[in-house]
Scaffold this motif. Sequence first.
Motif, mmCIF file in Angstrom:
data_model
loop_
_atom_site.group_PDB
_atom_site.id
_atom_site.type_symbol
_atom_site.label_atom_id
_atom_site.label_comp_id
_atom_site.label_asym_id
_atom_site.label_seq_id
_atom_site.Cartn_x
_atom_site.Cartn_y
_atom_site.Cartn_z
ATOM 1 N N HIS A 80 0.838 -1.205 0.000
ATOM 2 C CA HIS A 80 0.000 0.000 0.000
ATOM 3 C C HIS A 80 0.873 1.256 0.000
ATOM 4 N N ARG A 81 1.941 1.257 0.820
ATOM 5 C CA ARG A 81 2.828 2.423 0.841
ATOM 6 C C ARG A 81 3.533 2.599 -0.504
ATOM 7 N N PHE A 82 3.885 1.476 -1.149
ATOM 8 C CA PHE A 82 4.517 1.546 -2.469
ATOM 9 C C PHE A 82 3.553 2.151 -3.482
ATOM 10 N N TRP A 83 2.285 1.775 -3.384
ATOM 11 C CA TRP A 83 1.271 2.364 -4.267
ATOM 12 C C TRP A 83 1.151 3.867 -4.013
ATOM 13 N N GLN A 84 1.158 4.263 -2.731
ATOM 14 C CA GLN A 84 1.074 5.689 -2.406
ATOM 15 C C GLN A 84 2.266 6.439 -2.975
ATOM 16 N N TRP A 85 3.471 5.853 -2.870
ATOM 17 C CA TRP A 85 4.667 6.489 -3.425
ATOM 18 C C TRP A 85 4.523 6.669 -4.930
ATOM 19 N N HIS A 86 4.014 5.644 -5.607
ATOM 20 C CA HIS A 86 3.822 5.748 -7.057
ATOM 21 C C HIS A 86 2.825 6.856 -7.402
ATOM 22 N N GLN A 87 1.749 6.952 -6.618
ATOM 23 C CA GLN A 87 0.753 7.986 -6.883
ATOM 24 C C GLN A 87 1.360 9.376 -6.743
ATOM 25 N N ARG A 88 2.157 9.595 -5.697
ATOM 26 C CA ARG A 88 2.788 10.905 -5.495
ATOM 27 C C ARG A 88 3.774 11.221 -6.622
ATOM 28 N N LEU A 89 4.565 10.214 -7.002
ATOM 29 C CA LEU A 89 5.541 10.432 -8.072
ATOM 30 C C LEU A 89 4.829 10.719 -9.393
ATOM 31 N N ASP A 90 3.772 10.003 -9.661
ATOM 32 C CA ASP A 90 3.033 10.193 -10.901
ATOM 33 C C ASP A 90 2.499 11.619 -11.023
ATOM 34 N N LYS A 91 2.074 12.194 -9.900
ATOM 35 C CA LYS A 91 1.532 13.557 -9.925
ATOM 36 C C LYS A 91 2.618 14.586 -10.181
ATOM 37 N N ARG A 92 3.865 14.267 -9.783
ATOM 38 C CA ARG A 92 4.956 15.235 -9.967
ATOM 39 C C ARG A 92 5.504 15.246 -11.392
ATOM 40 N N LEU A 93 5.401 14.109 -12.069
ATOM 41 C CA LEU A 93 5.997 14.009 -13.404
ATOM 42 C C LEU A 93 5.156 14.758 -14.434
ATOM 43 N N THR A 94 5.821 15.494 -15.281
ATOM 44 C CA THR A 94 5.118 16.256 -16.320
ATOM 45 C C THR A 94 5.245 15.602 -17.689
ATOM 46 N N SER A 95 6.276 14.791 -17.884
ATOM 47 C CA SER A 95 6.480 14.120 -19.164
ATOM 48 C C SER A 95 5.606 12.867 -19.253
ATOM 49 N N ARG A 96 4.897 12.752 -20.383
ATOM 50 C CA ARG A 96 4.043 11.582 -20.584
ATOM 51 C C ARG A 96 4.880 10.304 -20.669
#
Length: 455
Positions: A80-96
């Motif tokens: 679950h924490r790994f999923w949360q980390w991915h969600q946060r990282l995904d929001k920061r990335l601007t490149s598709r």
Amino acid sequence: MTRLLVECTHVFQHPKVNSGIQRVVRNVVNQLPESVDGVECIPVVMLKGKLYRVLKLGALNIPLFDQFMMFGGRLGRLAHRFWQWHQRLDKRLTSRLARRVVYVAYQLTALTCFSVPLRLIDQLDQYQLPKRCAPLQHQPGDQLVLLDSSWHTDFFPFAEQLKREGVGIVSVIYDLIPLTHPQFYDTRLVQVFNEWFDWITQTADGYVAISATVRDQVREEVQRRLGSAKANALWFDYFHLGSELDLTDARSTVDPGLLQMFKTPDPVFLMVSTIEPRKNHAYLLDAFERAWAAGSKARLCIVGKIGWKCEALIERIRQHPQLNLRLFMFNNLSDKSLEHAYSHATSLVFPSYVEGFGLPLVEAMQRGLPAMASDIPVFREIGGEYMAYFDLSDPQNLADLVIDMESGGAFPAPLNLDNWRWLSWREASAQLVERIQRNLHSDTKVPESQHANCP
């Protein structure tokens, strides 16, 4: 005969967890009467779209199997924490492209490190189910009592199916703090809790809170979400929690560091709680630093597991010049060690910003340990004039209470704790059943409040 199907799915799946709600669920279920005035009480779990009667709520105590299950629980939380980390990282990335690469990496890692091992552990878990639960057929008129922390679960569609087939839904509410004070929690938990409460307001026929204070908050929130007309068709009640420490094991030993702390005669002020922002441990440190600066020899003992959003606080404690002199911290005490602390401390101190109940206050006072707490409505409901209260806006307020008690010896509460009494877990379980029954089968008006020493 009406049947109350008392749901305890999360505790059943995680029998080794012993924090607040888990302790309540385990004690209520273990003390649940078989019947009360024609109402049959059945502990149940909902697993993979099926209903089961609980035969054994606790673990089977098979060492290797228990270790696998504990590992599975930790792995699930890590996933679950790994999923949360991915969600946060995904929001920061601007490149598709970068987001796609990260997504693929996440999926591959989640599959190999989490999904496959968790599926294997789940298959292992299926072998022990017949020893802990048995299939149960629901009936129209049954009442499903959602006692456990159901926002963790995935049985919502099944519960909706049960309701369509004539089963009533009763929701036990511990607090609404993620809604009223979201700053104390991670954004994802606030979102999950809000979605869960939306589902509850659309699904439940009645609500039982763990205090009159929370009951009133629940009624207001349901009215806000549904409107007065729909909310008035529902019922709202509450019951109070018990106080025994049920996992005290006579064969276990008291923590050596705790024993050493109590060998000296200086007063010990005890704080029992998970360490997280809502519990307000920083206020305690501020207050006791003022007391120490004024010459107090009082000691502060913090007991509780390390939670979330507390990194700076933990570092402050570990680097504190009074650590292991006047400041002590224990993060993994057994119930026997906690019982020893309650029995030997001078007073409990509980500076929480907001609570649904405040179980450590009752645990302490039931054992004759006086309690000082923040001046909030639910603590007044529990302690009445048998507790001392302090103002959270000024740590000096608590420092003065500590110094006055240390110098004068008398606890600063209007009434003597010897006359205070509270419910046992058996009485609490019976009260829960009786209050549900009253709302299902009677037009009797529910009392608006219940004060300390009047359970």
